[in-house]
Design an enzyme around this catalytic site. Structure first.
Site, PDB file in Angstrom:
ATOM      1  CE1 TYR A 108     -10.357 -74.486  74.854  1.00 19.79           C
ATOM      2  CE2 TYR A 108      -9.810 -73.536  76.991  1.00 19.79           C
ATOM      3  CZ  TYR A 108     -10.216 -73.381  75.678  1.00 19.79           C
ATOM      4  OH  TYR A 108     -10.471 -72.130  75.189  1.00 19.79           O
ATOM      5  CD  GLU A 196      -9.745 -72.052  71.833  1.00 16.33           C
ATOM      6  OE1 GLU A 196      -9.902 -71.921  70.608  1.00 16.33           O
ATOM      7  OE2 GLU A 196     -10.680 -71.968  72.652  1.00 16.33           O
TER       8      GLU A 196
END
Ligand code: GDP
Ligand code: MN
Length: 395
Positions: A108, A196
């Protein structure tokens, strides 16, 4: 402002970030052709301004062009509902068709503006592909946070540290460092509010790439990035919010209430919400017409409030400063007549030309109660709304 994954992916590519080969399709046939070009094994992904598509059936891994066409047909023209969308979902007009990546590890990575650090903050984790909120709640130690210097950006040694911390294999650290640095350049150079990548993946053949891409931009900086502003997709937004945005008005929809609130200024909006609750009701929305709104803008604001099917009464609370109350009153009369609404109006108006404004409202013969202050407004609202119903709560 949000953009689609296929648009974000192109921006990343132009900044040297590795992404899977892909194309965008609006029909099942286009999806089939893309799958042929990409070698048959592909992933078909619904293009909507919301995450959580995987769990909602908006991401399909397939083995052939025919399956790709079938997956596309199942998505295009439908509304996709994920945990991030409103109940009715958002329309799918395009799908991304990307070559299937063989994943060794899902990580992530995100960059946001951090108010405390007053700097872009890189957040990364070895736990990718899942909700980052879950990671934050269950294993917060698995999230690495590093602030980038607002002037010089993220240094190479910081990027290297992040890569190592999240478990990038040593032989791929150089590749990952370049990718992280480039993501920070995207964030800073394009005035993003969020970049993101979930998941960022290590592939079985030793590449580090962005498998998903979400970019949101600062609305107030869009004037500096015309090419970014053009990527807007109005269809993905709430219809009334979009209409307000186009009119230069700030409209916020709230759940569970039945009073539409027209105000000028954010502070007045907060006070108005409090007063609505004191009256035993709750706001269905509030619409901030801002400083110097003209008559037609006020009318448009009223039209937007009335279009919200939850609204049973309207509370107008305006302070005439730069905005003149007579102008506001004429706008309200205009809006009431164009919509033909019979809804009760409670109006508090003070400041510049307030007497003239109140007179205009009285002369127009509207279903209006004019009040002197917010306390009286609460009483008047209680009267026009009748007894509090069970839906009068949205705290
Ligand atoms: P989101 O659910 O909206 O965030 O959509 P993502 O693009 O993140 O996809 C969801 C999940 O699908 C990812 O976390 C992966 O596990 C899986 N996925 C997406 N693309 C691929 C791919 O090319 N190969 C494999 N093996 N899995 C993929
Ligand atoms: Mn994702």
């Amino acid at each position: 402002m949000n953009i689609h994954e296929y648009q974000a992916r192109e921006i990343l590519e132009s900044y040297g970030v590795t992404v899977p080969r892909a194309g965008v399709a609006s029909t099942p046939d286009e999806a089939r052709q893309l799958a042929v070009d990409l070698g048959g094994r592909v992933v078909v992904k619904a293009q909507v301004h919301a995450g959580g598509r995987g769990k909602a059936g908006g991401v399909k891994l397939v083995n052939s062009p025919d399956e790709a066409a079938e997956a596309a047909a199942g998505m295009l023209g439908t509304n996709l509902v994920t945990h991030q969308t409103k109940a009715g979902g958002v329309p799918v007009r395009k799908v991304l068709v990307a070559e299937l990546t063989d994943i060794a590890d899902e990580l992530y990575m995100a960059i946001t503006m951090d108010a405390d650090a007053r700097a872009p903050m890189v957040m990364a984790s070895s736990e990718g592909g899942v909700e980052i909120e879950e990671v934050a709640a269950n294993s917060p130690d698995k999230i690495v946070r590093v602030a980038a210097d607002p002037l010089i950006g993220l240094t190479a040694y910081h990027a290297r540290d992040i890569a190592t911390e999240i478990g990038i294999p040593i032989n791929l650290v150089r590749q990952a460092t370049a990718l992280i640095t480039n993501l920070c350049r995207v964030f800073q150079e394009l005035d993003a509010s969020l970049v993101e990548i979930n998941p960022l993946v290590v592939t079985t053949d030793g590449r580090v790439m962005a498998l998903d891409a979400k970019i949101a931009f600062e609305d107030d900086a869009l004037f500096r990035h015309k090419e970014v502003a053009e990527l807007r997709d109005p269809e993905q937004n709430d219809e009334l919010e979009q209409k307000a945005h186009d009119a230069g008005l700030a409209y916020v929809k709230l759940d569970g209430g039945r009073v539409g609130c027209m105000v000028n200024g954010a502070g007045l909006a907060m006070a108005t919400m409090d007063i609505t609750k004191t009256a035993g009701a709750a706001p269905a929305n509030f619409l901030d017409v801002g400083g110097g709104a003209a008559e037609d803008k006020i009318a448009e604001a009223l039209e937007i409030i009335v279009s919200d099917s939850d609204v049973e009464a309207i509370l107008v609370n305006l302070f005439g400063g730069i905005l003149r109350c007579d102008v506001a009153a004429r706008g309200i009369v205009m809006g009431v007549s164009s919509t033909g609404t019979q809804m009760p109006l409670v109006v508090a108006m003070r400041g510049t030309n307030s007497e003239e404004g109140l007179q205009i409202l009285a002369d127009a013969g509207l279903n209006v109660t004019t009040v002197g202050d917010l306390g009286e407004a609460a009483t008047a609202l209680t009267q026009v709304l009748g007894p509090t119903s069970s839906n009068g709560e949205n705290s």
